[in-house]
Design a protein around this motif. Sequence first.
Motif, PDB file in Angstrom:
ATOM      1  N   LYS A 166       1.181  -1.215  -0.206  1.00 11.24           N
ATOM      2  CA  LYS A 166      -0.420  -0.040  -0.078  1.00 11.24           C
ATOM      3  C   LYS A 166       0.772   1.506   0.014  1.00 11.24           C
ATOM      4  O   LYS A 166       1.898   1.158   0.591  1.00 11.24           O
ATOM      5  CB  LYS A 166      -0.650   0.297   1.235  1.00 11.24           C
ATOM      6  CG  LYS A 166      -2.082  -0.622   0.875  1.00 11.24           C
ATOM      7  CD  LYS A 166      -3.365  -0.608   2.366  1.00 11.24           C
ATOM      8  CE  LYS A 166      -2.530  -1.187   3.550  1.00 11.24           C
ATOM      9  NZ  LYS A 166      -3.575  -1.186   5.039  1.00 11.24           N
ATOM     10  N   ALA A 167       0.717   2.150  -1.013  1.00 13.38           N
ATOM     11  CA  ALA A 167       1.264   3.358  -1.186  1.00 13.38           C
ATOM     12  C   ALA A 167       0.107   4.376  -0.290  1.00 13.38           C
ATOM     13  O   ALA A 167      -0.820   4.587  -0.397  1.00 13.38           O
ATOM     14  CB  ALA A 167       1.528   3.924  -2.232  1.00 13.38           C
ATOM     15  N   ASP A 168       0.456   4.859   0.880  1.00  9.31           N
ATOM     16  CA  ASP A 168      -0.484   5.961   1.254  1.00  9.31           C
ATOM     17  C   ASP A 168       0.547   7.718   1.223  1.00  9.31           C
ATOM     18  O   ASP A 168       1.460   7.842   1.815  1.00  9.31           O
ATOM     19  CB  ASP A 168      -0.705   5.997   2.625  1.00  9.31           C
ATOM     20  CG  ASP A 168      -1.264   6.965   3.788  1.00  9.31           C
ATOM     21  OD1 ASP A 168      -2.438   7.210   2.917  1.00  9.31           O
ATOM     22  OD2 ASP A 168      -0.556   7.271   4.383  1.00  9.31           O
TER      23      ASP A 168
ATOM     24  N   PHE B  12       4.986  -2.374   2.144  1.00 12.74           N
ATOM     25  CA  PHE B  12       4.966  -3.248   1.339  1.00 12.74           C
ATOM     26  C   PHE B  12       4.685  -4.969   2.479  1.00 12.74           C
ATOM     27  O   PHE B  12       4.381  -4.718   3.265  1.00 12.74           O
ATOM     28  CB  PHE B  12       6.992  -4.323   1.485  1.00 12.74           C
ATOM     29  CG  PHE B  12       7.267  -2.570   0.744  1.00 12.74           C
ATOM     30  CD1 PHE B  12       7.394  -2.359  -0.484  1.00 12.74           C
ATOM     31  CD2 PHE B  12       8.285  -1.826   1.219  1.00 12.74           C
ATOM     32  CE1 PHE B  12       8.081  -2.036  -1.488  1.00 12.74           C
ATOM     33  CE2 PHE B  12       8.587  -0.732   0.950  1.00 12.74           C
ATOM     34  CZ  PHE B  12       8.502  -0.706  -0.605  1.00 12.74           C
ATOM     35  N   ALA B  13       4.140  -5.608   1.122  1.00 13.78           N
ATOM     36  CA  ALA B  13       3.270  -7.111   1.904  1.00 13.78           C
ATOM     37  C   ALA B  13       4.622  -7.921   1.897  1.00 13.78           C
ATOM     38  O   ALA B  13       5.256  -8.055   1.260  1.00 13.78           O
ATOM     39  CB  ALA B  13       2.571  -7.347   0.749  1.00 13.78           C
ATOM     40  N   GLY B  14       4.784  -9.080   2.783  1.00 17.65           N
ATOM     41  CA  GLY B  14       5.433  -9.995   3.357  1.00 17.65           C
ATOM     42  C   GLY B  14       5.615 -11.038   2.025  1.00 17.65           C
ATOM     43  O   GLY B  14       5.073 -11.039   1.038  1.00 17.65           O
ATOM     44  N   GLY B  15       6.503 -11.799   2.220  1.00 13.16           N
ATOM     45  CA  GLY B  15       7.222 -12.365   1.145  1.00 13.16           C
ATOM     46  C   GLY B  15       7.996 -12.304   0.784  1.00 13.16           C
ATOM     47  O   GLY B  15       8.453 -12.779  -0.473  1.00 13.16           O
TER      48      GLY B  15
ATOM     49  N   ILE C 114      14.075   8.961   6.398  1.00 10.52           N
ATOM     50  CA  ILE C 114      13.493   8.398   6.837  1.00 10.52           C
ATOM     51  C   ILE C 114      13.312   6.581   6.897  1.00 10.52           C
ATOM     52  O   ILE C 114      14.200   6.995   7.925  1.00 10.52           O
ATOM     53  CB  ILE C 114      13.614   7.360   5.011  1.00 10.52           C
ATOM     54  CG1 ILE C 114      13.750   8.469   3.542  1.00 10.52           C
ATOM     55  CG2 ILE C 114      13.604   5.467   4.671  1.00 10.52           C
ATOM     56  CD1 ILE C 114      15.085   7.720   2.394  1.00 10.52           C
ATOM     57  N   GLN C 115      12.785   5.952   7.646  1.00  6.62           N
ATOM     58  CA  GLN C 115      12.433   5.984   8.598  1.00  6.62           C
ATOM     59  C   GLN C 115      11.204   4.281   8.261  1.00  6.62           C
ATOM     60  O   GLN C 115      10.794   4.195   7.967  1.00  6.62           O
ATOM     61  CB  GLN C 115      11.297   5.759   9.910  1.00  6.62           C
ATOM     62  CG  GLN C 115      11.724   5.212  10.805  1.00  6.62           C
ATOM     63  CD  GLN C 115      12.459   5.593  12.092  1.00  6.62           C
ATOM     64  OE1 GLN C 115      13.402   6.993  11.471  1.00  6.62           O
ATOM     65  NE2 GLN C 115      13.306   4.691  12.237  1.00  6.62           N
ATOM     66  N   PRO C 116      12.179   3.020   7.995  1.00  7.95           N
ATOM     67  CA  PRO C 116      13.763   2.771   8.240  1.00  7.95           C
ATOM     68  C   PRO C 116      14.901   3.535   7.417  1.00  7.95           C
ATOM     69  O   PRO C 116      14.078   3.539   6.318  1.00  7.95           O
ATOM     70  CB  PRO C 116      13.531   1.387   8.562  1.00  7.95           C
ATOM     71  CG  PRO C 116      12.605   0.586   7.947  1.00  7.95           C
ATOM     72  CD  PRO C 116      11.439   1.675   7.706  1.00  7.95           C
ATOM     73  N   GLU C 117      15.910   3.360   7.593  1.00  6.84           N
ATOM     74  CA  GLU C 117      16.605   3.968   7.180  1.00  6.84           C
ATOM     75  C   GLU C 117      16.891   2.614   5.794  1.00  6.84           C
ATOM     76  O   GLU C 117      17.053   1.328   6.162  1.00  6.84           O
ATOM     77  CB  GLU C 117      18.325   4.104   6.816  1.00  6.84           C
ATOM     78  CG  GLU C 117      18.261   5.272   8.479  1.00  6.84           C
ATOM     79  CD  GLU C 117      18.492   6.536   7.687  1.00  6.84           C
ATOM     80  OE1 GLU C 117      18.799   6.581   6.269  1.00  6.84           O
ATOM     81  OE2 GLU C 117      18.011   7.712   8.010  1.00  6.84           O
ATOM     82  N   PRO C 118      17.056   3.166   3.958  1.00  7.83           N
ATOM     83  CA  PRO C 118      16.848   1.951   3.145  1.00  7.83           C
ATOM     84  C   PRO C 118      18.700   1.638   3.296  1.00  7.83           C
ATOM     85  O   PRO C 118      19.461   1.665   3.756  1.00  7.83           O
ATOM     86  CB  PRO C 118      17.049   2.870   1.646  1.00  7.83           C
ATOM     87  CG  PRO C 118      17.355   4.348   2.342  1.00  7.83           C
ATOM     88  CD  PRO C 118      16.940   5.008   3.335  1.00  7.83           C
ATOM     89  N   GLU C 119      18.086   0.185   3.247  1.00  7.34           N
ATOM     90  CA  GLU C 119      19.718  -0.008   2.878  1.00  7.34           C
ATOM     91  C   GLU C 119      20.581   0.427   1.904  1.00  7.34           C
ATOM     92  O   GLU C 119      21.588   0.724   1.755  1.00  7.34           O
ATOM     93  CB  GLU C 119      19.892  -2.006   2.562  1.00  7.34           C
ATOM     94  CG  GLU C 119      19.233  -2.697   3.415  1.00  7.34           C
ATOM     95  CD  GLU C 119      19.726  -2.844   5.082  1.00  7.34           C
ATOM     96  OE1 GLU C 119      21.188  -3.019   5.169  1.00  7.34           O
ATOM     97  OE2 GLU C 119      19.160  -1.991   5.918  1.00  7.34           O
TER      98      GLU C 119
ATOM     99  N   GLU D 212       6.823  -1.408   6.484  1.00  6.25           N
ATOM    100  CA  GLU D 212       6.319   0.052   6.373  1.00  6.25           C
ATOM    101  C   GLU D 212       7.709   0.910   6.334  1.00  6.25           C
ATOM    102  O   GLU D 212       8.092   0.994   7.654  1.00  6.25           O
ATOM    103  CB  GLU D 212       5.280   0.066   7.661  1.00  6.25           C
ATOM    104  CG  GLU D 212       4.591   1.250   7.674  1.00  6.25           C
ATOM    105  CD  GLU D 212       3.067   1.284   7.965  1.00  6.25           C
ATOM    106  OE1 GLU D 212       2.791   0.856   8.147  1.00  6.25           O
ATOM    107  OE2 GLU D 212       2.680   2.874   8.350  1.00  6.25           O
ATOM    108  N   VAL D 213       7.691   1.959   5.689  1.00  5.93           N
ATOM    109  CA  VAL D 213       8.401   2.583   5.701  1.00  5.93           C
ATOM    110  C   VAL D 213       8.131   3.927   5.487  1.00  5.93           C
ATOM    111  O   VAL D 213       6.620   4.228   4.802  1.00  5.93           O
ATOM    112  CB  VAL D 213       9.069   2.819   4.465  1.00  5.93           C
ATOM    113  CG1 VAL D 213      10.104   3.876   4.089  1.00  5.93           C
ATOM    114  CG2 VAL D 213       9.278   1.259   4.189  1.00  5.93           C
TER     115      VAL D 213
END
Lengths: 146, 165
Positions: free
Chosen positions: B63-65, B82-85, B106-111, B133-134
């Motif tokens: 989902k994008a909010d 993001f959905a799991g999997g 940005i929470q969490p920080e991207p890798e 969830e970002v």
Amino acid sequence: MDSVTRGIVVYLFLLVVVRFSGRRTLAEITAFDFVLLLIIAETTQQALLGDDFSLVNAAILVLTLFVTDIALSYLKQWSPRTATLIDGTPTVLISLGKADNEALTRARVSLDDVLEAAREQHGLERLDQIKFAVLEIGGNISIIPR
Amino acid sequence: MQAPPIRKDGLQLEEKRKFHRFFWAVERGAWAVFALFLLLALAGLTGSGGYFSRITAALPTGKADYPRVARWEASDEMRASFAGGADTHRLILDPVLFEYFEIQGIQPEPERMVTGPDGVAMEFEAEEQAPVEVILYLRALHAGFPEYRITLDGAQVEASTLILP
């Protein structure tokens, strides 16, 4: 450029809101009205300055507000119609001792307000001692005794 | 400069009662408009919270909010769920978004963050293929109506935000 635009927009916005709020809204400064004025000033200040707290921004904004005010005063002098639109004209509330109920109701002035002005200005005691009561452009009530 | 006329009652004053009657009617109309603005604000159509201030787009991958209405120089946020999997999730943001918004955090920080033709791609790792969830903390830089794409693990949504001055 931003500061000038902000200044003019805020000036015009306040002009419209205050004009449409009616002359009585901020004319009689009660303790709460004073607090309300302070809140409006604080809110407006943030919209005017944004994140820029520099001396230059403050100076440009002050100049913008003054120049807009001067320009508007010239416009009002040049065009009486604009002056009427911006400032309005006085409203006669009591004429030859007879209260004008339409004017009183629409201008949101009560007879108590008129009596208060009569007491303050001339020490009058009763309504029948008032010959004229006029709601002036500035929102104050002027009284002419019999 | 002309002196005001003398009225029948002897008062030298120009009242313009006809104009007053017109203005009193306009004044009452203006109060209704003021109230309408407040209702719109409560509904969220002027941004900063409220039912209509945000849009949640459901995608096959999550989902994008994002804000439907934002305000210039005010903070806002965008959420990508993001959905799991999968062990790694990829969020791609259109370059247009960066023209109008500053990303404050940005929470969490991207890798990993990579800039490509589609925009800025951010990769997030998920332990045990858990949902992620970002949250992106945004601040609008200009007023306008940017239309941009948000891509979550390959699924896209065409988004737009009205940024009020």
